[in-house]
Structure formats: C-alpha cells, structure tokens
Design a protein around this motif. Structure first.
Motif, short mmCIF file in Angstrom:
data_model
loop_
_atom_site.label_atom_id
_atom_site.label_comp_id
_atom_site.label_asym_id
_atom_site.label_seq_id
_atom_site.Cartn_x
_atom_site.Cartn_y
_atom_site.Cartn_z
N GLY A 37 15.31 -12.18 18.55
CA GLY A 37 13.84 -12.17 18.45
C GLY A 37 13.20 -12.05 19.81
N SER A 38 11.91 -11.70 19.80
CA SER A 38 11.24 -11.54 21.09
C SER A 38 10.95 -12.91 21.70
N ILE A 39 10.98 -12.96 23.01
CA ILE A 39 10.75 -14.22 23.72
C ILE A 39 9.30 -14.27 24.17
N THR A 40 8.66 -15.40 23.89
CA THR A 40 7.27 -15.54 24.33
C THR A 40 7.25 -16.07 25.76
N THR A 41 6.56 -15.35 26.61
CA THR A 41 6.39 -15.82 27.98
C THR A 41 4.89 -15.82 28.27
N LEU A 42 4.52 -16.32 29.44
CA LEU A 42 3.10 -16.30 29.80
C LEU A 42 2.58 -14.87 29.83
N GLU A 43 3.47 -13.91 30.11
CA GLU A 43 3.05 -12.52 30.23
C GLU A 43 2.70 -11.89 28.89
N ASN A 44 3.45 -12.29 27.81
CA ASN A 44 3.20 -11.63 26.53
C ASN A 44 2.53 -12.53 25.50
N GLU A 45 2.20 -13.73 25.91
CA GLU A 45 1.52 -14.64 25.00
C GLU A 45 0.14 -14.07 24.66
N PRO A 46 -0.34 -14.32 23.41
CA PRO A 46 -1.66 -13.80 23.07
C PRO A 46 -2.69 -14.29 24.08
N GLY A 47 -3.53 -13.41 24.52
CA GLY A 47 -4.58 -13.82 25.48
C GLY A 47 -4.19 -13.55 26.91
N ALA A 48 -2.93 -13.17 27.12
CA ALA A 48 -2.46 -13.00 28.49
C ALA A 48 -3.12 -11.81 29.20
N HIS A 49 -3.62 -10.88 28.43
CA HIS A 49 -4.22 -9.70 29.07
C HIS A 49 -5.71 -9.59 28.78
N CYS A 50 -6.33 -10.71 28.49
CA CYS A 50 -7.76 -10.70 28.19
C CYS A 50 -8.58 -10.77 29.48
N LYS A 51 -9.81 -10.43 29.32
CA LYS A 51 -10.74 -10.54 30.46
C LYS A 51 -11.89 -11.43 30.03
N PRO A 52 -12.60 -12.00 30.99
CA PRO A 52 -13.79 -12.79 30.61
C PRO A 52 -14.85 -11.86 30.04
N ARG A 53 -15.80 -12.45 29.35
CA ARG A 53 -16.87 -11.64 28.76
C ARG A 53 -17.71 -10.99 29.87
N LYS A 54 -18.30 -9.85 29.52
CA LYS A 54 -19.13 -9.13 30.51
C LYS A 54 -20.28 -10.02 30.97
N GLU A 55 -20.85 -10.80 30.01
CA GLU A 55 -22.00 -11.62 30.39
C GLU A 55 -21.59 -12.75 31.34
N THR A 56 -20.33 -13.19 31.26
CA THR A 56 -19.85 -14.22 32.20
C THR A 56 -19.83 -13.65 33.62
N VAL A 57 -19.29 -12.45 33.74
CA VAL A 57 -19.22 -11.81 35.06
C VAL A 57 -20.64 -11.51 35.54
N GLN A 58 -21.49 -11.04 34.63
CA GLN A 58 -22.87 -10.72 35.02
C GLN A 58 -23.61 -11.97 35.52
N PHE A 59 -23.36 -13.10 34.82
CA PHE A 59 -23.97 -14.35 35.26
C PHE A 59 -23.60 -14.64 36.72
N LEU A 60 -22.30 -14.46 37.02
CA LEU A 60 -21.82 -14.77 38.37
C LEU A 60 -22.47 -13.86 39.41
N LEU A 61 -22.64 -12.59 39.06
CA LEU A 61 -23.26 -11.66 40.01
C LEU A 61 -24.73 -12.03 40.23
N ASN A 62 -25.41 -12.41 39.14
CA ASN A 62 -26.81 -12.83 39.27
C ASN A 62 -26.91 -14.13 40.07
N TYR A 63 -25.97 -15.05 39.77
CA TYR A 63 -25.96 -16.34 40.47
C TYR A 63 -25.80 -16.12 41.97
N SER A 64 -24.86 -15.25 42.31
CA SER A 64 -24.60 -14.99 43.72
C SER A 64 -25.84 -14.43 44.42
#
Lengths: 194, 48
Positions: free
Chosen positions: B2-29
C-alpha cells in the motif's frame, strides 16, 4: 522589477527599501511550504489561514522594525514562528472546554486522538528544544557527563573511563549538572511537565 | 504494497492559503508604519 528569481535576502532588502511587491513575492515563494506545514498539523482550513496570517504579521512587524537578522534562513525562521503559533493554538485549545458527542461511536474521536498525538509530539519537541538550550549553558564538564548519561545512555563507569576521571567525580559532576539545570529552569521559567 | 503516507503526500500538503489571507497581509504591510519615539521605543501604527 522582476523578482521571480530573487533570493530571500534580495526580496527582504527591496521590501525594506519600500518595494511592497517584494513582500508579495516573498510570501508567494514560501506560502505553500508554510501553509502545508500548518494545515497538516491543524487540519482546519480557517484556523490554518489564521495561523498563516499571524505568522506573516509577525514576520512583517519584525522586518519593518529592522529586527530581522536571520541571514539566509528566512524560511526556517518563518517556519519556527508558525510552529510556535501552532503550539500556542494547541495549548489554548487544551484549556477550552469542548462539547462531546454522546453517541457510542463517533468518528471525530478518532480524528481528535490523532490530533492530540500531533499536539503532544509538538509540545514534546518544544520542551526538548528548551531543555537542550539550557544544557548548553552548563559548564563543559557537567554538560559532557549529562549528555553521556542521558543521551548516549552510558553507565557512570563508562563515563568515568571515557572522560578520564574517577566514578565519584563523574557522579559529582552529574549531581552539580542537575542542580544547575534546575536553577536554569527556574530562571528561564521552563516547565518540563506537559 | 500500500501507499505510505508522509508529510509530502498527506492531504493538504500542497495547499496554499486563501487569496484573501495573502491580500490581507499585503494591505497590512502597506498600512503598517513603525515610528521611533524620542525615548528610542518603536511604536506600530496602522494607517487608514
């Protein structure tokens, strides 16, 4: 200005010179690794976004205050901030009462268990990190005995042979190491209990 | 095997934060201003 191949240090220098686009590149360059690190441990999209946001708020504040000095280690530094915020989250969550389902079997119990394991291992990692920092402050001979005893698991006879002292001296150094370590823990308010 | 779950292939491992989260940071800065008081202390201000 094209920042697509810029190093972190270049992005930071440009950002501190007033170029806000450099910050955008810096965030986008590292967002996947940092966010993945958080979401894997938190398993909640809203919370993970909050922690990601708080992480970069700290990063921005530190950079703008001119306090950043982790040359060439931006990602590790930022990951450390995220890591500490995750631990803070788990510590706070532990203090907050939660409603429990009354059904005999609830799949969320299983998920909760695995999250607690992640939490416990992260707190353990944090405590071990704190402890290692304190051990480094001990006098050299005491540090050596303590490390040989606890991390290399040598007997006092073996320690005495290896460090070329009598068993009594090795025992004495260990005793002083523990006394000093306890003092350092009190001074630095390190609590080894989870 | 069977496939081995690692931090690399665990669900969510390749997600990014929401666009509005990044936008908030840019506005905050952009809104964040650090001012140094005569005492030497640094104070954060958020501009509107």
């Amino acid at each position: 200005m094209d920042f697509s191949k810029a190093k972190d240090s270049e992005l930071i220098t440009n950002y501190l010179s007033g170029n806000e686009t450099a910050l955008e590149f810096l965030i986008k360059k590292h967002q996947q690794r940092i966010y993945s690190y958080i979401i894997i441990r938190i398993q909640d999209e809203d919370l993970a976004n909050d922690i990601f946001q708080d992480t970069f708020v700290k990063v921005i504040n530190t950079l703008k205050r001119g306090k950043y000095n982790e040359e060439g280690k931006f990602l590790q530094w930022t990951m450390r901030i995220a890591h500490n915020l995750i631990i803070d989250h788990f510590r706070k969550a532990k203090r907050m009462p939660t409603m429990s389902p009354t059904d005999e079997f609830d799949i969320f119990n299983i998920i909760k268990d695995s999250r607690l394991n992640v939490e416990a291992s992260m707190i353990k990692e944090q405590i071990e990190g704190d402890l290692h920092k304190l051990i480094e402050q001990l006098p050299e001979e005491q540090k050596e005995v303590l490390k040989l005893r606890h991390f290399s698991e040598l007997s006092f006879k073996e320690i005495a042979d290896q460090t070329d002292v009598s068993i009594n001296t090795a025992l004495g150094r260990m005793r002083y190491a523990l006394i000093n370590l306890r003092k350092l823990m009190e001074k630095n308010r390190v609590n080894l209990l989870q | 095997m069977g496939s081995i779950t690692t931090l690399e292939n665990e669900p969510g491992a390749h997600c990014k934060p929401r666009k509005e989260t990044v936008q908030f940071l840019l506005n905050y800065s952009k809104a964040l201003e650090i001012q140094k008081l005569s005492s030497g202390e640094q104070v954060e201000f958020i501009r509107n």
